[in-house]
Design a protein around this motif. Structure first.
Motif, mmCIF file in Angstrom:
data_model
loop_
_atom_site.group_PDB
_atom_site.id
_atom_site.type_symbol
_atom_site.label_atom_id
_atom_site.label_comp_id
_atom_site.label_asym_id
_atom_site.label_seq_id
_atom_site.Cartn_x
_atom_site.Cartn_y
_atom_site.Cartn_z
ATOM 1 N N GLY A 205 60.169 127.218 59.317
ATOM 2 C CA GLY A 205 59.181 127.623 60.313
ATOM 3 C C GLY A 205 58.538 126.400 60.934
ATOM 4 N N TYR A 206 57.326 126.596 61.476
ATOM 5 C CA TYR A 206 56.642 125.467 62.120
ATOM 6 C C TYR A 206 56.086 124.460 61.124
ATOM 7 N N GLY A 207 56.127 124.790 59.842
ATOM 8 C CA GLY A 207 55.793 123.774 58.838
ATOM 9 C C GLY A 207 54.404 123.853 58.246
ATOM 10 N N LEU B 264 55.050 143.120 61.525
ATOM 11 C CA LEU B 264 55.686 142.471 62.679
ATOM 12 C C LEU B 264 54.826 141.307 63.164
ATOM 13 N N PHE B 265 55.458 140.274 63.719
ATOM 14 C CA PHE B 265 54.702 139.207 64.377
ATOM 15 C C PHE B 265 54.749 139.461 65.881
ATOM 16 N N LEU B 266 53.674 139.083 66.567
ATOM 17 C CA LEU B 266 53.679 139.168 68.033
ATOM 18 C C LEU B 266 53.948 137.766 68.574
ATOM 19 N N SER B 267 54.722 137.688 69.638
ATOM 20 C CA SER B 267 55.323 136.417 70.050
ATOM 21 C C SER B 267 54.353 135.443 70.704
ATOM 22 N N GLY C 261 53.504 126.611 56.324
ATOM 23 C CA GLY C 261 53.630 127.394 55.102
ATOM 24 C C GLY C 261 52.973 128.769 55.144
ATOM 25 N N PHE C 262 52.617 129.254 56.341
ATOM 26 C CA PHE C 262 51.978 130.576 56.456
ATOM 27 C C PHE C 262 52.823 131.670 55.783
ATOM 28 N N TYR C 263 54.102 131.705 56.150
ATOM 29 C CA TYR C 263 54.944 132.806 55.656
ATOM 30 C C TYR C 263 55.310 132.641 54.188
ATOM 31 N N ASP C 264 55.449 131.407 53.716
ATOM 32 C CA ASP C 264 55.736 131.228 52.284
ATOM 33 C C ASP C 264 54.570 131.745 51.443
ATOM 34 N N ILE D 81 60.322 138.313 60.360
ATOM 35 C CA ILE D 81 59.824 136.946 60.173
ATOM 36 C C ILE D 81 60.254 136.007 61.306
ATOM 37 N N PRO D 82 59.263 135.274 61.876
ATOM 38 C CA PRO D 82 59.614 134.287 62.904
ATOM 39 C C PRO D 82 60.191 133.044 62.240
ATOM 40 N N LEU D 83 61.030 132.321 62.934
ATOM 41 C CA LEU D 83 61.585 131.096 62.355
ATOM 42 C C LEU D 83 62.102 130.185 63.455
ATOM 43 N N LYS E 153 46.307 138.435 61.363
ATOM 44 C CA LYS E 153 45.400 137.473 61.966
ATOM 45 C C LYS E 153 45.560 136.198 61.133
ATOM 46 N N SER E 154 45.710 135.041 61.793
ATOM 47 C CA SER E 154 45.978 133.794 61.061
ATOM 48 C C SER E 154 44.717 132.954 60.948
ATOM 49 N N ASP E 155 44.522 132.393 59.762
ATOM 50 C CA ASP E 155 43.450 131.422 59.565
ATOM 51 C C ASP E 155 44.111 130.055 59.401
ATOM 52 N N TYR F 96 65.644 122.641 67.008
ATOM 53 C CA TYR F 96 65.541 124.038 67.434
ATOM 54 C C TYR F 96 64.453 124.252 68.484
ATOM 55 N N LYS F 97 63.416 123.395 68.480
ATOM 56 C CA LYS F 97 62.437 123.468 69.576
ATOM 57 C C LYS F 97 63.124 123.102 70.896
ATOM 58 N N ASP F 98 63.971 122.074 70.852
ATOM 59 C CA ASP F 98 64.710 121.672 72.059
ATOM 60 C C ASP F 98 65.661 122.782 72.512
ATOM 61 N N GLU G 127 54.368 133.297 73.497
ATOM 62 C CA GLU G 127 55.235 133.249 74.677
ATOM 63 C C GLU G 127 55.575 131.823 75.105
ATOM 64 N N LYS G 128 54.549 130.940 75.090
ATOM 65 C CA LYS G 128 54.786 129.577 75.590
ATOM 66 C C LYS G 128 55.780 128.811 74.712
ATOM 67 N N LEU G 129 55.989 129.262 73.470
ATOM 68 C CA LEU G 129 56.970 128.584 72.601
ATOM 69 C C LEU G 129 58.333 129.273 72.640
ATOM 70 N N LYS G 130 58.473 130.224 73.588
ATOM 71 C CA LYS G 130 59.730 130.961 73.761
ATOM 72 C C LYS G 130 60.209 131.597 72.458
ATOM 73 N N GLU G 131 59.278 132.257 71.790
ATOM 74 C CA GLU G 131 59.669 133.024 70.606
ATOM 75 C C GLU G 131 60.368 134.308 71.038
ATOM 76 N N ILE G 132 61.029 134.927 70.078
ATOM 77 C CA ILE G 132 61.662 136.214 70.349
ATOM 78 C C ILE G 132 60.604 137.219 70.797
ATOM 79 N N SER H 188 46.556 130.895 56.002
ATOM 80 C CA SER H 188 46.768 132.222 55.410
ATOM 81 C C SER H 188 46.578 133.298 56.474
ATOM 82 N N MET H 189 47.075 134.486 56.169
ATOM 83 C CA MET H 189 47.016 135.585 57.131
ATOM 84 C C MET H 189 46.336 136.797 56.493
ATOM 85 N N THR H 190 45.588 137.545 57.324
ATOM 86 C CA THR H 190 45.008 138.819 56.901
ATOM 87 C C THR H 190 45.710 139.896 57.716
HETATM 88 N N1 LIG Z 1 54.290 134.696 66.553
HETATM 89 C C1 LIG Z 1 54.102 133.993 65.457
HETATM 90 N N2 LIG Z 1 53.059 134.237 64.677
HETATM 91 C C2 LIG Z 1 52.872 133.487 63.557
HETATM 92 C C3 LIG Z 1 53.762 132.464 63.199
HETATM 93 C C4 LIG Z 1 54.881 132.234 64.045
HETATM 94 O O1 LIG Z 1 55.733 131.378 63.800
HETATM 95 N N3 LIG Z 1 55.009 133.019 65.158
HETATM 96 N N4 LIG Z 1 53.525 131.719 62.073
HETATM 97 C C5 LIG Z 1 54.510 131.265 61.219
HETATM 98 O O2 LIG Z 1 54.298 130.633 60.261
HETATM 99 C C6 LIG Z 1 52.124 131.563 61.699
HETATM 100 C C7 LIG Z 1 51.440 130.670 62.706
HETATM 101 N N5 LIG Z 1 52.032 129.407 62.722
HETATM 102 C C8 LIG Z 1 51.909 128.464 63.706
HETATM 103 C C9 LIG Z 1 52.040 127.155 63.308
HETATM 104 C C10 LIG Z 1 51.906 126.141 64.227
HETATM 105 C C11 LIG Z 1 51.663 126.416 65.557
HETATM 106 C C12 LIG Z 1 51.531 125.236 66.450
HETATM 107 O O3 LIG Z 1 51.381 124.153 65.956
HETATM 108 N N6 LIG Z 1 51.580 125.352 67.748
HETATM 109 C C13 LIG Z 1 51.347 124.199 68.625
HETATM 110 C C14 LIG Z 1 52.562 123.357 68.816
HETATM 111 C C15 LIG Z 1 53.857 123.984 68.496
HETATM 112 C C16 LIG Z 1 54.955 122.998 68.583
HETATM 113 O O4 LIG Z 1 54.933 122.015 67.835
HETATM 114 O O5 LIG Z 1 55.883 123.191 69.414
HETATM 115 C C17 LIG Z 1 50.795 124.689 69.943
HETATM 116 O O6 LIG Z 1 50.694 125.908 70.150
HETATM 117 O O7 LIG Z 1 50.410 123.849 70.738
HETATM 118 C C18 LIG Z 1 51.565 127.730 65.949
HETATM 119 C C19 LIG Z 1 51.698 128.761 65.028
HETATM 120 C C20 LIG Z 1 51.505 132.927 61.635
HETATM 121 N N7 LIG Z 1 51.771 133.710 62.821
#
Ligand SMILES: Nc1nc2c(c(=O)[nH]1)N(C=O)[C@@H](CNc1ccc(C(=O)N[C@@H](CCC(=O)O)C(=O)O)cc1)CN2
Ligand SMILES: Nc1ncnc2c1ncn2[C@@H]1O[C@H](COP(=O)(O)OP(=O)(O)OP(=O)(O)O)[C@@H](O)[C@H]1O
Length: 186
Positions: free
Chosen positions: A134-136, A46-49, A138-141, A121-123, A76-78, A10-12, A51-56, A83-85
């Motif tokens: 998701g990206y793996g 809501l999540f904010l996108s 576990g933030f959203y879980d 939810i982003p996915l 805000k993500s830690d 899906y990244k591709d 951009e460089k990962l071409k999210e919605i 985890s998120m606040t």
């Molecule tokens: N907009 C947005 N916010 C979100 C999420 C999301 O998917 N989208 N998340 C959902 O859980 C959490 C953040 N999760 C993330 C997990 C990994 C990477 C990350 O590793 N980025 C790398 C490489 C990405 C890649 O492998 O392609 C990078 O930016 O270089 C970014 C966000 C919380 N907030």
């Protein structure tokens, strides 16, 4: 295929979309959302996108929510604890893009997950049963586990459902998923 194979797939797929294509599809998703019966609640997360990962691009949804005078909650993500606040978005909220490219509120009125009625939810991928990948990290879980049972969990995806994705015990299923062409209810 395992989870990381699906992530790579899906990244591709995302990488093949042009910026214009992403924007058109994001608008179609926002328009489809208008058909769902989800607009009588108070608190929308809501999540904010990234951009460089071409999210919605969720700006269209942000505009719908503010047009309907809804309370909008951002996080805000830690990354240490995955985890998120959560903070209420107000006129005085300062947004700053973090090291991972996520625009985040800097401060404000903190909100608890139990207060949220709808979470968008982003996915990377989802399946016909509502499982999400998701990206793996576990933030959203971790976050969704603390939301109330009636909370609507709405995935947003550029692509259609897989037949079946691999899952683990911590995964929290979606109640809906919206794509540019379809509305899935699980
Ligand atoms: N907009 C947005 N916010 C979100 C999420 C999301 O998917 N989208 N998340 C959902 O859980 C959490 C953040 N999760 C993330 C997990 C990994 C990477 C990350 O590793 N980025 C790398 C490489 C990405 C890649 O492998 O392609 C990078 O930016 O270089 C970014 C966000 C919380 N907030
Ligand atoms: N509630 C939880 N408590 C502790 N660990 C968890 C919890 N939820 C998920 N995890 C762990 O987080 C890791 C990543 O989970 P998973 O592969 O489901 O992430 P994801 O849903 O794809 O990513 P994300 O939610 O960040 O978009 C796994 O090792 C999982 O065991």
């Amino acid at each position: 295929m395992n989870k990381s194979d699906y992530r790579a797939k899906y990244k591709d797929l995302r990488a093949t979309l042009s910026a214009e294509n992403c924007d058109d599809k994001s608008l179609a998703i926002a328009n489809n959302l208008l058909q769902l019966d989800i607009w009588d609640f108070e608190f929308y997360h809501l999540f904010l996108s990234i951009e460089k990962l071409k999210e919605i691009n969720t700006e269209y949804i942000l505009n719908i929510l503010s047009g309907k005078d809804k309370n909008i909650v951002l996080s805000k993500s830690d990354f240490k604890s995955a985890s998120m606040t959560h903070y209420l978005l107000t006129d005085s909220t300062l947004l700053k893009t973090n090291a991972w490219g996520i625009p985040e509120p800097q401060n404000g009125i903190q909100m608890q997950p139990e207060q949220l009625d709808v979470v968008f939810i982003p996915l990377l991928a989802f399946d016909k049963r509502g499982n999400r990948l998701g990206y793996g990290k576990g933030f959203y879980d971790r976050f969704l586990k603390n939301c109330k049972p009636s909370c609507l969990k709405i995935g947003l995806s550029f692509f259609e459902a897989e037949e079946e994705l691999p899952t683990n015990i911590d995964d929290i299923a979606l109640t809906h998923c919206i794509t540019p062409d379809k509305i899935y209810t699980f």
